[in-house]
Design an enzyme around this catalytic site. Sequence first.
Site, PDB file in Angstrom:
ATOM      1  N   GLY A 290       0.843  -1.116   0.132  1.00 57.14           N
ATOM      2  CA  GLY A 290       0.002  -0.213  -0.058  1.00 57.14           C
ATOM      3  C   GLY A 290       0.837   1.182   0.115  1.00 57.14           C
ATOM      4  O   GLY A 290       0.853   1.887  -1.082  1.00 57.14           O
ATOM      5  N   ARG A 327      -1.944  11.047  10.916  1.00 58.54           N
ATOM      6  CA  ARG A 327      -0.748  10.437  11.297  1.00 58.54           C
ATOM      7  C   ARG A 327       0.121  10.987  12.363  1.00 58.54           C
ATOM      8  O   ARG A 327       0.489  10.392  13.452  1.00 58.54           O
ATOM      9  CB  ARG A 327       0.093   9.831   9.997  1.00 58.54           C
ATOM     10  CG  ARG A 327      -0.731   9.335   9.008  1.00 58.54           C
ATOM     11  CD  ARG A 327       0.296   8.796   7.793  1.00 58.54           C
ATOM     12  NE  ARG A 327       0.677   7.445   8.328  1.00 58.54           N
ATOM     13  CZ  ARG A 327       1.964   7.862   8.531  1.00 58.54           C
ATOM     14  NH1 ARG A 327       2.703   8.674   8.568  1.00 58.54           N
ATOM     15  NH2 ARG A 327       2.823   6.858   8.927  1.00 58.54           N
ATOM     16  N   TYR A 331       0.179   8.519  15.303  1.00 59.69           N
ATOM     17  CA  TYR A 331       1.358   7.722  15.535  1.00 59.69           C
ATOM     18  C   TYR A 331       2.597   8.564  15.869  1.00 59.69           C
ATOM     19  O   TYR A 331       3.654   7.873  15.725  1.00 59.69           O
ATOM     20  CB  TYR A 331       1.696   6.742  14.131  1.00 59.69           C
ATOM     21  CG  TYR A 331       0.480   6.182  13.662  1.00 59.69           C
ATOM     22  CD1 TYR A 331      -0.133   5.151  14.385  1.00 59.69           C
ATOM     23  CD2 TYR A 331       0.036   6.651  12.522  1.00 59.69           C
ATOM     24  CE1 TYR A 331      -1.240   4.544  13.552  1.00 59.69           C
ATOM     25  CE2 TYR A 331      -0.998   6.144  11.813  1.00 59.69           C
ATOM     26  CZ  TYR A 331      -1.778   5.112  12.364  1.00 59.69           C
ATOM     27  OH  TYR A 331      -2.693   4.222  11.724  1.00 59.69           O
ATOM     28  N   CYS A 358      -9.398  22.441  18.381  1.00 63.60           N
ATOM     29  CA  CYS A 358      -9.233  22.731  19.707  1.00 63.60           C
ATOM     30  C   CYS A 358      -8.904  21.590  20.629  1.00 63.60           C
ATOM     31  O   CYS A 358      -9.632  21.068  21.757  1.00 63.60           O
ATOM     32  CB  CYS A 358     -10.595  23.039  20.135  1.00 63.60           C
ATOM     33  SG  CYS A 358     -11.460  24.081  18.916  1.00 63.60           S
ATOM     34  N   TYR A 387      -2.408   6.393   3.681  1.00 62.78           N
ATOM     35  CA  TYR A 387      -3.139   6.549   5.030  1.00 62.78           C
ATOM     36  C   TYR A 387      -3.242   7.888   5.367  1.00 62.78           C
ATOM     37  O   TYR A 387      -2.972   8.419   6.602  1.00 62.78           O
ATOM     38  CB  TYR A 387      -2.250   5.787   5.927  1.00 62.78           C
ATOM     39  CG  TYR A 387      -2.110   4.202   5.691  1.00 62.78           C
ATOM     40  CD1 TYR A 387      -3.032   3.221   5.708  1.00 62.78           C
ATOM     41  CD2 TYR A 387      -0.707   3.715   5.386  1.00 62.78           C
ATOM     42  CE1 TYR A 387      -2.853   2.179   5.046  1.00 62.78           C
ATOM     43  CE2 TYR A 387      -0.709   2.677   4.832  1.00 62.78           C
ATOM     44  CZ  TYR A 387      -1.605   1.768   4.811  1.00 62.78           C
ATOM     45  OH  TYR A 387      -1.272   0.488   4.508  1.00 62.78           O
TER      46      TYR A 387
HETATM   47  N1  LLP Z   1      -1.702  -6.534   3.841  1.00 66.87           N
HETATM   48  C1  LLP Z   1      -2.223  -6.451   5.084  1.00 66.87           C
HETATM   49  C2  LLP Z   1      -3.063  -7.742   5.444  1.00 66.87           C
HETATM   50  C3  LLP Z   1      -2.177  -5.046   5.844  1.00 66.87           C
HETATM   51  O1  LLP Z   1      -2.787  -5.275   7.075  1.00 66.87           O
HETATM   52  C4  LLP Z   1      -1.842  -4.210   5.499  1.00 66.87           C
HETATM   53  C5  LLP Z   1      -1.766  -2.819   5.928  1.00 66.87           C
HETATM   54  C6  LLP Z   1      -1.118  -4.050   4.167  1.00 66.87           C
HETATM   55  C7  LLP Z   1      -0.986  -5.314   3.306  1.00 66.87           C
HETATM   56  C8  LLP Z   1      -0.552  -2.797   3.313  1.00 66.87           C
HETATM   57  O2  LLP Z   1       0.753  -2.573   4.087  1.00 66.87           O
HETATM   58  P1  LLP Z   1       1.749  -1.503   3.545  1.00 66.87           P
HETATM   59  O3  LLP Z   1       2.232  -2.061   2.549  1.00 66.87           O
HETATM   60  O4  LLP Z   1       0.901  -0.306   3.322  1.00 66.87           O
HETATM   61  O5  LLP Z   1       2.710  -1.124   4.684  1.00 66.87           O
HETATM   62  N2  LLP Z   1      -2.502   3.663   9.076  1.00 66.87           N
HETATM   63  C9  LLP Z   1      -0.943   3.196   9.199  1.00 66.87           C
HETATM   64  C10 LLP Z   1      -0.622   2.006   8.313  1.00 66.87           C
HETATM   65  C11 LLP Z   1      -1.521   0.798   8.695  1.00 66.87           C
HETATM   66  C12 LLP Z   1      -1.425  -0.574   7.936  1.00 66.87           C
HETATM   67  C13 LLP Z   1      -2.616  -1.442   7.963  1.00 66.87           C
HETATM   68  N3  LLP Z   1      -2.310  -2.735   7.167  1.00 66.87           N
HETATM   69  C14 LLP Z   1      -0.201   4.399   9.003  1.00 66.87           C
HETATM   70  O6  LLP Z   1      -0.752   5.466   8.603  1.00 66.87           O
HETATM   71  O7  LLP Z   1       0.997   4.310   8.918  1.00 66.87           O
END
Ligand code: LLP
Length: 434
Positions: A290, A327, A331, A358, A387
């Site tokens: 992603g 974010r 985080y 606020c 994200y």
């Molecule tokens: N596959 C599964 C099963 C996942 O749970 C996720 C992400 C991905 C693929 C994709 O991961 P990536 O390649 O994007 O690292 N909101 C958070 C990130 C949450 C990720 C959740 N799962 C942030 O803003 O850092």
Amino acid sequence: MHHFSYHGSSLHCEDVDLAAITGLYGTPTYVYSATTIADNVTRLQRSLGGLDLQICYAMKANSSLALLRLFSNLGTGYDLVSGGEIRRVLAAGGDVKSSVFAGVGKTEAEIELALKSEVFAFHVESEPELARINYVAGRLGVKASIAIRVNPDVDAKTHAKITTGTSDNKFGIPMRVAAAAYAAAAKLPHIRVAGVQMHIGSQLTSVGPFREAVAKVVPFIAKLQEDHALEYFSIGGGIGIIYEDALASGVQAWWDAFPDEERPLTPEAYGAVLEPLLMPLGLKILLEPGRFLVGNAGVLVSRVEYLKRGADKNFLVIDSAMNDLVRPAMYESYHEIVPVERDSSRAAMTADVVGPICESGDCFAQDREIQSVGEGEMVAFMSAGAYAFTMASRYNTRGRPAEVLVQDSAFELINKRETFEDQIAGEQIPAFLA
Ligand code: LLP
């Protein structure tokens, strides 16, 4: 690498001046680079070029319809996590048949929609979920292809909220009991065992945890192949991007300046380590990236409302807030903040960059050194393609930002700024209060 850079003094996305976009559509606005996304897809495909590879873009990172169409033009499937995401792919003209459906809480209605849309496979997180998929598939008179998400118990060494591959979180089935789960799955009449899935976490910047997890799961799969005709292994997503030095990392020279062993994770390093481990399985390999595909392909452009000079601190109050980009508040994550108009004759200043909401958590950066900017001028948050918009909310009755997609010198609005009317459209005052 990405396509955000200064042309003269003005920050551009590809060949388009960000100020030209905000002149038309205002701020705050997300701007995405289509060429960066296409380059990221190609680069990842090449890095694992020796494998039978299928990319399933993890659309939770950014699910705007225009981006989904771009991905479908680039030939990817999708990693889906809700009925809503399935419907988005369909609305964008994307291909559910080469997509996988993941998530720990799939409802009956979602499973039904996925089956009717002929999803490639379900990524199963628990035994009760397997029973439910079998039941719904039986009701529809079809067979559901599945992969069980195995939990390799590897620490991805990333932020606690986005690490998923250790045994103390809710994801997957531990490896020691997964073989029994596969045996049980194979006995279900409406289930077809098709693959194995893992995902250890997000924003990984070294290859070590991937190597460790794949090395643990490969022998498990080899053994499983004795009893099951497996088709694929999905190694999940998780490849990290550069947040700290985001603008500079747009060019190859930035990457070349590192000694090999210190260079942040690249798709090439990822491929070089994982391809030889995966090759002997002879399976199709699914990838679910992603952030890597879209993270560095987007910025959030905001305007300065006030420069508030306090006794001890400066506060740069901008028109974006934690509802637009959560974010940092959620985080403590870092986003590089750069001026849209660069002026090297100006002194730098140190300021907290804050939004108008606020609560004190509505802070994007503390004591950040940036070029002096004042009221009406613009700044851009780098690495805001993943994200970011998907996690935006309407907190404080703020409409979500507009989104614009750029390709070469063309740009178009892909999502209108949310209006007040959009926000209250589903609300009503009950008769007993009239
Ligand atoms: N596959 C599964 C099963 C996942 O749970 C996720 C992400 C991905 C693929 C994709 O991961 P990536 O390649 O994007 O690292 N909101 C958070 C990130 C949450 C990720 C959740 N799962 C942030 O803003 O850092």
